[in-house]
Design a protein around this motif. Structure first.
Motif, PDB file in Angstrom:
ATOM      1  N   VAL A 235      13.355  -9.067 -14.220  1.00 43.72           N
ATOM      2  CA  VAL A 235      13.040  -7.750 -13.374  1.00 43.72           C
ATOM      3  C   VAL A 235      14.336  -7.336 -12.682  1.00 43.72           C
ATOM      4  CG1 VAL A 235      11.663  -6.616 -11.419  1.00 43.72           C
ATOM      5  CG2 VAL A 235      10.574  -8.179 -12.927  1.00 43.72           C
ATOM      6  N   ASN A 236      14.904  -6.036 -13.093  1.00 51.00           N
ATOM      7  CA  ASN A 236      16.202  -5.864 -12.578  1.00 51.00           C
ATOM      8  C   ASN A 236      16.115  -4.972 -11.455  1.00 51.00           C
ATOM      9  OD1 ASN A 236      15.943  -5.424 -15.841  1.00 51.00           O
ATOM     10  ND2 ASN A 236      17.576  -6.555 -15.120  1.00 51.00           N
ATOM     11  N   ALA A 237      15.119  -4.228 -10.871  1.00 48.11           N
ATOM     12  CA  ALA A 237      14.902  -3.706  -9.760  1.00 48.11           C
ATOM     13  C   ALA A 237      13.521  -3.424  -9.027  1.00 48.11           C
ATOM     14  CB  ALA A 237      15.703  -2.136  -9.966  1.00 48.11           C
ATOM     15  N   ILE A 238      13.540  -3.095  -7.927  1.00 42.60           N
ATOM     16  CA  ILE A 238      12.211  -3.004  -7.282  1.00 42.60           C
ATOM     17  C   ILE A 238      12.037  -2.033  -6.250  1.00 42.60           C
ATOM     18  CG2 ILE A 238      12.702  -4.970  -5.827  1.00 42.60           C
ATOM     19  CD1 ILE A 238       9.594  -5.594  -5.968  1.00 42.60           C
ATOM     20  N   ASP A 239      11.069  -1.201  -6.381  1.00 44.16           N
ATOM     21  CA  ASP A 239      10.780  -0.079  -5.362  1.00 44.16           C
ATOM     22  C   ASP A 239       9.855  -0.593  -4.430  1.00 44.16           C
ATOM     23  OD1 ASP A 239      10.197   2.295  -4.008  1.00 44.16           O
ATOM     24  OD2 ASP A 239      10.294   3.657  -5.725  1.00 44.16           O
ATOM     25  N   LEU A 240      10.119  -0.553  -3.117  1.00 40.76           N
ATOM     26  CA  LEU A 240       9.061  -1.116  -2.090  1.00 40.76           C
ATOM     27  C   LEU A 240       8.222  -0.099  -1.540  1.00 40.76           C
ATOM     28  CD1 LEU A 240      11.528  -3.863  -0.711  1.00 40.76           C
ATOM     29  CD2 LEU A 240       9.671  -4.098  -2.609  1.00 40.76           C
ATOM     30  N   ALA A 241       8.260   0.857  -2.200  1.00 35.70           N
ATOM     31  CA  ALA A 241       7.365   2.094  -1.463  1.00 35.70           C
ATOM     32  C   ALA A 241       6.009   1.684  -0.979  1.00 35.70           C
ATOM     33  CB  ALA A 241       7.184   3.389  -2.577  1.00 35.70           C
ATOM     34  N   GLY A 242       5.200   0.838  -1.700  1.00 33.25           N
ATOM     35  CA  GLY A 242       4.001   0.502  -1.140  1.00 33.25           C
ATOM     36  C   GLY A 242       3.999  -0.696  -0.218  1.00 33.25           C
ATOM     37  N   ALA A 243       4.943  -1.494  -0.045  1.00 37.43           N
ATOM     38  CA  ALA A 243       5.251  -2.148   0.961  1.00 37.43           C
ATOM     39  C   ALA A 243       5.225  -2.133   2.566  1.00 37.43           C
ATOM     40  CB  ALA A 243       6.296  -3.465   0.722  1.00 37.43           C
ATOM     41  N   ASP A 244       4.531  -2.882   3.431  1.00 40.62           N
ATOM     42  CA  ASP A 244       4.785  -2.891   5.050  1.00 40.62           C
ATOM     43  C   ASP A 244       6.102  -3.320   5.160  1.00 40.62           C
ATOM     44  OD1 ASP A 244       4.240  -5.354   5.373  1.00 40.62           O
ATOM     45  OD2 ASP A 244       2.204  -4.975   5.591  1.00 40.62           O
ATOM     46  N   GLU A 245       6.529  -3.164   6.484  1.00 43.78           N
ATOM     47  CA  GLU A 245       7.942  -3.693   6.923  1.00 43.78           C
ATOM     48  C   GLU A 245       7.940  -5.101   6.650  1.00 43.78           C
ATOM     49  OE1 GLU A 245      11.674  -3.252   7.898  1.00 43.78           O
ATOM     50  OE2 GLU A 245      10.488  -1.540   7.469  1.00 43.78           O
ATOM     51  N   SER A 246       7.205  -5.932   7.105  1.00 42.87           N
ATOM     52  CA  SER A 246       7.129  -7.345   6.797  1.00 42.87           C
ATOM     53  C   SER A 246       7.189  -7.881   5.676  1.00 42.87           C
ATOM     54  CB  SER A 246       5.892  -7.891   7.573  1.00 42.87           C
ATOM     55  OG  SER A 246       5.760  -9.607   7.374  1.00 42.87           O
ATOM     56  N   LEU A 247       6.257  -7.316   4.513  1.00 38.08           N
ATOM     57  CA  LEU A 247       6.336  -7.534   3.031  1.00 38.08           C
ATOM     58  C   LEU A 247       7.709  -7.062   2.631  1.00 38.08           C
ATOM     59  CD1 LEU A 247       4.961  -8.518   0.719  1.00 38.08           C
ATOM     60  CD2 LEU A 247       3.869  -6.536   0.442  1.00 38.08           C
ATOM     61  N   ALA A 248       8.164  -6.197   2.986  1.00 37.95           N
ATOM     62  CA  ALA A 248       9.350  -5.468   2.461  1.00 37.95           C
ATOM     63  C   ALA A 248      10.815  -6.425   2.724  1.00 37.95           C
ATOM     64  CB  ALA A 248       9.797  -4.211   2.880  1.00 37.95           C
ATOM     65  N   LYS A 249      10.750  -7.074   3.852  1.00 34.34           N
ATOM     66  CA  LYS A 249      11.863  -8.012   4.141  1.00 34.34           C
ATOM     67  C   LYS A 249      11.644  -9.351   3.380  1.00 34.34           C
ATOM     68  CE  LYS A 249      13.942 -10.277   8.164  1.00 34.34           C
ATOM     69  NZ  LYS A 249      13.649 -10.442   9.518  1.00 34.34           N
ATOM     70  N   GLU A 250      10.364  -9.674   3.071  1.00 32.24           N
ATOM     71  CA  GLU A 250      10.222 -10.855   2.450  1.00 32.24           C
ATOM     72  C   GLU A 250      10.596 -10.653   1.041  1.00 32.24           C
ATOM     73  OE1 GLU A 250       6.164 -13.324   0.618  1.00 32.24           O
ATOM     74  OE2 GLU A 250       6.066 -12.374   2.656  1.00 32.24           O
ATOM     75  N   LEU A 251      10.143  -9.514   0.449  1.00 33.37           N
ATOM     76  CA  LEU A 251      10.434  -9.248  -1.002  1.00 33.37           C
ATOM     77  C   LEU A 251      11.926  -9.083  -1.111  1.00 33.37           C
ATOM     78  CD1 LEU A 251       7.518  -6.902  -1.902  1.00 33.37           C
ATOM     79  CD2 LEU A 251       7.966  -9.524  -2.083  1.00 33.37           C
ATOM     80  N   GLU A 252      12.447  -8.406  -0.336  1.00 27.83           N
ATOM     81  CA  GLU A 252      14.131  -8.128  -0.358  1.00 27.83           C
ATOM     82  C   GLU A 252      14.740  -9.473  -0.432  1.00 27.83           C
ATOM     83  OE1 GLU A 252      17.438  -4.975   1.500  1.00 27.83           O
ATOM     84  OE2 GLU A 252      15.666  -5.585   2.522  1.00 27.83           O
ATOM     85  N   ILE A 253      14.450 -10.447   0.295  1.00 35.69           N
ATOM     86  CA  ILE A 253      14.889 -11.569   0.201  1.00 35.69           C
ATOM     87  C   ILE A 253      14.889 -12.302  -0.977  1.00 35.69           C
ATOM     88  CG2 ILE A 253      14.983 -14.073   1.273  1.00 35.69           C
ATOM     89  CD1 ILE A 253      14.381 -12.713   3.892  1.00 35.69           C
ATOM     90  N   ALA A 254      13.590 -12.450  -1.450  1.00 34.75           N
ATOM     91  CA  ALA A 254      13.344 -12.891  -2.939  1.00 34.75           C
ATOM     92  C   ALA A 254      14.090 -12.129  -4.096  1.00 34.75           C
ATOM     93  CB  ALA A 254      11.853 -12.717  -3.176  1.00 34.75           C
ATOM     94  N   ALA A 255      14.382 -11.001  -3.764  1.00 31.84           N
ATOM     95  CA  ALA A 255      15.069 -10.192  -4.884  1.00 31.84           C
ATOM     96  C   ALA A 255      16.380 -10.406  -5.115  1.00 31.84           C
ATOM     97  CB  ALA A 255      14.676  -8.663  -4.583  1.00 31.84           C
ATOM     98  N   ALA A 256      17.033 -10.809  -3.915  1.00 37.39           N
ATOM     99  CA  ALA A 256      18.568 -10.990  -3.759  1.00 37.39           C
ATOM    100  C   ALA A 256      18.886 -12.210  -4.449  1.00 37.39           C
ATOM    101  CB  ALA A 256      18.790 -11.343  -2.249  1.00 37.39           C
ATOM    102  N   ASP A 257      18.085 -13.174  -4.911  1.00 33.62           N
ATOM    103  CA  ASP A 257      18.161 -14.144  -5.760  1.00 33.62           C
ATOM    104  C   ASP A 257      18.959 -13.942  -6.990  1.00 33.62           C
ATOM    105  OD1 ASP A 257      18.507 -17.020  -6.277  1.00 33.62           O
ATOM    106  OD2 ASP A 257      16.826 -16.984  -7.465  1.00 33.62           O
ATOM    107  N   ASN A 258      18.361 -12.736  -7.939  1.00 36.27           N
ATOM    108  CA  ASN A 258      19.228 -12.485  -8.866  1.00 36.27           C
ATOM    109  C   ASN A 258      19.728 -10.865  -8.877  1.00 36.27           C
ATOM    110  OD1 ASN A 258      16.827 -10.776  -9.296  1.00 36.27           O
ATOM    111  ND2 ASN A 258      16.779 -10.944 -11.443  1.00 36.27           N
ATOM    112  N   LEU A 259      20.193 -10.612  -7.430  1.00 35.79           N
ATOM    113  CA  LEU A 259      20.828  -9.340  -7.286  1.00 35.79           C
ATOM    114  C   LEU A 259      20.148  -8.296  -7.646  1.00 35.79           C
ATOM    115  CD1 LEU A 259      24.396 -10.536  -8.372  1.00 35.79           C
ATOM    116  CD2 LEU A 259      23.315 -10.700  -6.264  1.00 35.79           C
ATOM    117  N   LYS A 260      18.721  -8.024  -7.756  1.00 38.83           N
ATOM    118  CA  LYS A 260      17.880  -6.728  -8.088  1.00 38.83           C
ATOM    119  C   LYS A 260      18.512  -5.764  -7.139  1.00 38.83           C
ATOM    120  CE  LYS A 260      13.496  -8.968  -9.380  1.00 38.83           C
ATOM    121  NZ  LYS A 260      14.075 -10.284  -9.276  1.00 38.83           N
TER     122      LYS A 260
END
Length: 302
Positions: A235-260
């Motif tokens: 997955v090359n990119a992710i739009d977090l429009a439907g995530a709350d602040e807590s989930l968004a932070k968690e997903l952003e950390i996970a996404a950093a692993d392959n530079l999404k």
């Protein structure tokens, strides 16, 4: 004449141009949002929606990757025609979406109708941008030398899209349409509270000219589906429009692993003019240098 039993609709996922049930076999109840429901949020039962699993998310990514080459390689004009066909199909099923949006968002029929009309218009608006965005964000660059220097936008790839939770149809189209208009393919996680408009949109996509796999729609628990998508290496990119602040932070950390590429959630009035920000968010810029050459012994160049 005896009373007949209504044929209840079975909502399914949309993956790779097909309508599978969740591989887990799980479903969850979707209820109407009504003002009488109040804080409890418990209204009339509408349907059982599929409760997607991590395996469903992985299958959707595989389908999106498989479809990316042909979709991104299609001409911008062709993509615009395909998207406009979707708008035509939406117009033909307007009454269905008016009903579904009214139930999903607790709106009157007149307000829901206005919202559905705005959603169809929004789809047409993005369809019109497919062959224009390159002129806005690309072009020739002036350089000090005998070279042509040209920049052009290209799609990022497979984009995971967490649809807005409250705006079940207008918000959904406002985050999905710009992704595919620019040549990306999408894995959409529908609103957890109100997934039915998204699942019905999948039926429209399937009966239009959008190739299977370009859009894949999953329903269920947003956090459960989004977590494997954020960490997925394809997955090359992710739009977090439907995530709350807590989930968004968690997903952003996970996404950093392959530079999404990550588009963080932000307050948005989806009724306002959208601009081009969501299109450019998932575009890469390719710059090509080419020698101009010379014309004859005089050394003049073109």
């Amino acid at each position: 004449m005896s009373d007949r039993l209504n044929v209840l609709k079975t909502y399914k996922l949309y993956v790779g141009g097909k309508f599978p049930r969740s591989e887990s076999g799980r479903v969850y109840e979707v209820t109407a949002k009504t003002s009488a429901a109040g804080a409890a949020g418990k209204g009339k039962w509408l349907a059982n929606a599929p409760l997607s699993s991590r395996k469903d998310a992985r299958d959707a990514v595989v389908a999106a990757r498989k479809a990316f080459g042909a979709w991104s390689g299609a001409t911008a004009y062709n993509r615009g025609q395909v998207l406009y066909r979707v708008a035509e199909m939406l117009e033909g099923r307007r009454d269905q979406f008016v009903r579904e949006v009214a139930e999903a968002e607790g709106l009157s029929k007149s307000k829901s109708a206005a919202l559905v009309d705005a959603t169809i218009d929004r789809w047409v608006w993005y369809a019109g941008w497919t062959d224009k965005i390159a002129q806005v964000v690309g072009g020739g660059n002036p350089v000090a030398g005998p070279f042509f220097n040209l920049s052009s936008p290209e799609p990022t790839g497979v984009v995971a899209v967490l649809a807005p939770q409250e705006s079940s149809f207008l918000g959904l189209v406002s985050v999905l349409a710009p992704v595919i208009a620019t040549g990306n393919t999408a894995v959409v996680v529908a609103s957890e509270k109100a997934p039915l408009p998204a699942l019905s949109l999948a039926e429209v996509l399937a009966t239009s000219d959008v190739p299977g796999g370009v859009v894949n729609v999953l329903s269920g628990r947003t956090a459960e589906i989004a977590t494997p998508l954020a960490a997925h290496q394809d997955v090359n990119a992710i739009d977090l429009a439907g995530a709350d602040e807590s989930l968004a932070k968690e997903l952003e950390i996970a996404a950093a692993d392959n530079l999404k590429r990550v588009l963080r959630p932000q307050p948005v009035d989806y009724a306002e003019a959208p601009g081009i920000d969501r299109m450019t968010a998932f575009l890469e810029t390719k710059t090509v240098w080419h020698p101009t050459g010379s014309l004859g012994a005089s050394g003049s160049s073109y």
